[in-house]
Enzyme design. Structure first.
Site, PDB file in Angstrom:
ATOM      1  N   HIS A 139       0.821  -1.220   0.000  1.00 14.90           N
ATOM      2  CA  HIS A 139       0.000   0.000   0.000  1.00 14.90           C
ATOM      3  C   HIS A 139       0.850   1.263   0.000  1.00 14.90           C
ATOM      4  CE1 HIS A 139       0.311   1.068   4.359  1.00 14.90           C
ATOM      5  NE2 HIS A 139       0.364  -0.241   4.560  1.00 14.90           N
TER       6      HIS A 139
ATOM      7  N   ASP B 108       6.396   1.269   6.348  1.00 14.72           N
ATOM      8  CA  ASP B 108       4.983   0.907   6.318  1.00 14.72           C
ATOM      9  C   ASP B 108       4.223   1.923   5.471  1.00 14.72           C
ATOM     10  OD1 ASP B 108       2.482  -0.135   6.832  1.00 14.72           O
ATOM     11  OD2 ASP B 108       2.388   0.548   8.905  1.00 14.72           O
TER      12      ASP B 108
ATOM     13  N   GLU C  77      -5.010   1.707   3.114  1.00 16.79           N
ATOM     14  CA  GLU C  77      -4.884   0.483   3.911  1.00 16.79           C
ATOM     15  C   GLU C  77      -4.925   0.798   5.389  1.00 16.79           C
ATOM     16  OE1 GLU C  77      -2.927  -2.508   6.410  1.00 16.79           O
ATOM     17  OE2 GLU C  77      -2.284  -0.439   6.017  1.00 16.79           O
ATOM     18  N   GLU C  78      -4.288   1.876   5.794  1.00 12.06           N
ATOM     19  CA  GLU C  78      -4.189   2.200   7.219  1.00 12.06           C
ATOM     20  C   GLU C  78      -5.554   2.486   7.835  1.00 12.06           C
ATOM     21  OE1 GLU C  78      -1.690   1.643   8.824  1.00 12.06           O
ATOM     22  OE2 GLU C  78       0.088   1.898   7.588  1.00 12.06           O
TER      23      GLU C  78
ATOM     24  N   ASP D 225       3.468  -6.292   3.683  1.00 10.38           N
ATOM     25  CA  ASP D 225       3.104  -5.188   4.583  1.00 10.38           C
ATOM     26  C   ASP D 225       3.267  -5.550   6.053  1.00 10.38           C
ATOM     27  OD1 ASP D 225       2.181  -2.780   5.551  1.00 10.38           O
ATOM     28  OD2 ASP D 225       0.077  -3.335   5.421  1.00 10.38           O
TER      29      ASP D 225
END
Length: 463
Positions: free
Chosen positions: A289, A301, A335-336, A363
């Site tokens: 992501h 990340d 995504e987060e 991830d």
């Protein structure tokens, strides 16, 4: 990233199915022995990929690509202009890399902004605390919330002491067990505190160690439960307040948070492919992501995972290889915030689920690998073990269970085999933030190095 990820795209993948019959019957005709023999022919290909990744022109490419993006764009919070700039840059990069079917697929994503935030202990002494508001949290009134603190070590203790919580700020000083269990306090802390009448909640950072460093992440409100402001504090401050209250000391905190939630924003998942030569309609999906939180550059990340996945296709192209099945790269958005972009992708493409042979996600950090995490049938696991044997030269041959990931779980739950990178169960392994080369990938391997030490890799037999 701790574990090897494997994508077996050079053979029929019916037996990789995790239990639901989503492949055509004619793919059942191949015996395991035939598949095993085909896999055994990939040794030279694997060596060629290793040589290209480690010694060839692609040696430092992923690191350099990632460094350029994060240095240029910086944090990429869902709904931000920075994220959209990164998406446009990546789309252009993928086109210039010579990949096929490069395009953007529109999605709607959450837009939350942190604003100014502070927490100050007023009693028993003045102490300015480091905090980070949690994603989707509401803000406080402009004057803040000033209230006494109730420190608890668990949700069970909060329930036992529920009458004491009304009108207070609940501080969770939960012990760190492992990420998957302890992160529940970040996700549910505000809701559980609100149920017993608290005005706000502060959660001890979900970390096995701390250098006075709070963390952030998404939290979830619940319908029918009042929304209260919530943030993370450092391990050190949580422990200090726990010691104070154990002595009978009264603690008062003033919390100010300027967080705001806006209407959903327009965004995109970024897609590129190498079209399969024999089964172009069948897809092996690799992904990471692009979005990140706003308090770092998002290099770990999940910049690393996104660029590792891109590099998988780049090295295949460099070697002039053409997979039997289509390799599809998807760089997810939001995504987060709970896999928002990935869920909308799934909704748009699930009608063709029978064409998805394997889904992969990178991830969970860049850690020392020891094998592959995989979800699939026992037949699939046997095939994976054969593929892993090709990685004996770098001693990464084990196959683990519990393959899952935020962005690919929709597919795994529907029966598509899944192989994410990383495994937070090995919490004794710490992040190496000084990686010199982020990854190299191709028709045999996707590798992450620090100097000459292998940190992560994928295997991708494709011809």
């Amino acid at each position: 990233m701790k574990f090897l990820l494997i994508t077996l795209v050079g053979v029929h993948l019916l037996s990789l199915n995790s239990g639901k019959a989503i492949y055509k019957k004619d793919t059942l005709q191949r015996t395991f022995q035939e598949i095993k023999e085909e896999i055994s022919h990939y040794g030279d290909v694997a060596k060629a990929i290793i040589d290209l990744a480690v010694y060839g022109k692609a040696q430092n490419r992923s690191y350099e690509r990632l460094a350029l993006l994060v240095d240029t764009v910086g944090p990429r919070l869902s709904g931000s202009k920075s994220l959209e700039k990164a998406i446009q840059i990546m789309c252009q990069n993928l086109m210039e890399d010579g990949l096929e079917n490069v395009h953007l697929e529109p999605v709607k994503i959450p837009h939350w902004e942190r604003g100014e935030e502070s927490a100050v202990m007023l009693e028993p002494r003045m102490h300015k605390m480091a905090i980070l508001g949690l994603g989707s949290s509401i803000g406080t009134p402009p004057e803040g919330i000033t209230a006494e603190v109730l420190v608890v070590n668990s949700f069970d203790e909060l329930q036992r002491r529920a009458p004491e919580a009304r009108g207070k700020i609940v501080v969770y000083n939960q012990p760190y067990i492992n990420y998957s269990r302890t992160v529940e306090y970040r996700a549910r802390g505000a809701v559980e505190a609100a149920k017993v009448g608290a005005l706000a909640s502060l959660i001890r950072s979900v970390a096995s160690f701390s250098i006075y460093s709070p963390h952030t992440g998404i939290q979830e409100y619940q319908d029918g439960v009042p929304k209260i402001p919530t943030a993370c504090i450092t391990v050190e401050d949580a422990e200090m307040m726990s010691r104070m209250v154990s002595r009978g000391t009264r603690i008062v905190i003033q919390l100010k948070m300027g967080a705001k939630n806006y209407a959903d924003a327009d965004s995109f998942n970024t897609v590129a492919e190498i079209i399969g030569s024999k089964y172009p309609e069948q897809v092996v999906l690799v992904s990471g992501h692009l979005d990140s939180w706003d308090v770092g550059q998002g290099a770990m990340d999940d910049g690393g995972g996104a660029f590792i996945s891109w590099e998988a296709l780049s090295l295949i192209r460099d070697l002039g290889l053409r997979p039997k099945r289509t390799l599809r790269l998807v760089l997810w958005t939001a995504e987060e915030q709970g896999g928002v972009g990935a869920f909308q992708y799934y909704q748009s493409h699930k009608a063709n689920i029978s064409n998805y042979s394997l889904v992969m996600e990178s991830d969970e950090g860049t850690f020392l690998p020891s094998g592959l995490r995989f979800t699939g049938s026992e037949k699939a696991r046997a095939i994976m073990k054969e593929v892993m044997s090709l990685l004996q030269p770098i001693n990464v041959t084990r196959v683990f269970s519990a393959g899952e990931g935020t962005d690919i779980n929709f597919w795994i739950q529907a029966g598509v085999p899944g192989a994410p990178s990383g495994n937070r169960a090995l919490d004794s392994l710490v992040c190496r933030p000084t990686l010199q080369l982020l990854s190299q990938t191709g028709q045999g391997l996707k590798i992450l190095f620090k100097g000459n030490e292998v940190h992560s890799l994928y295997f991708l037999p494709v011809c």
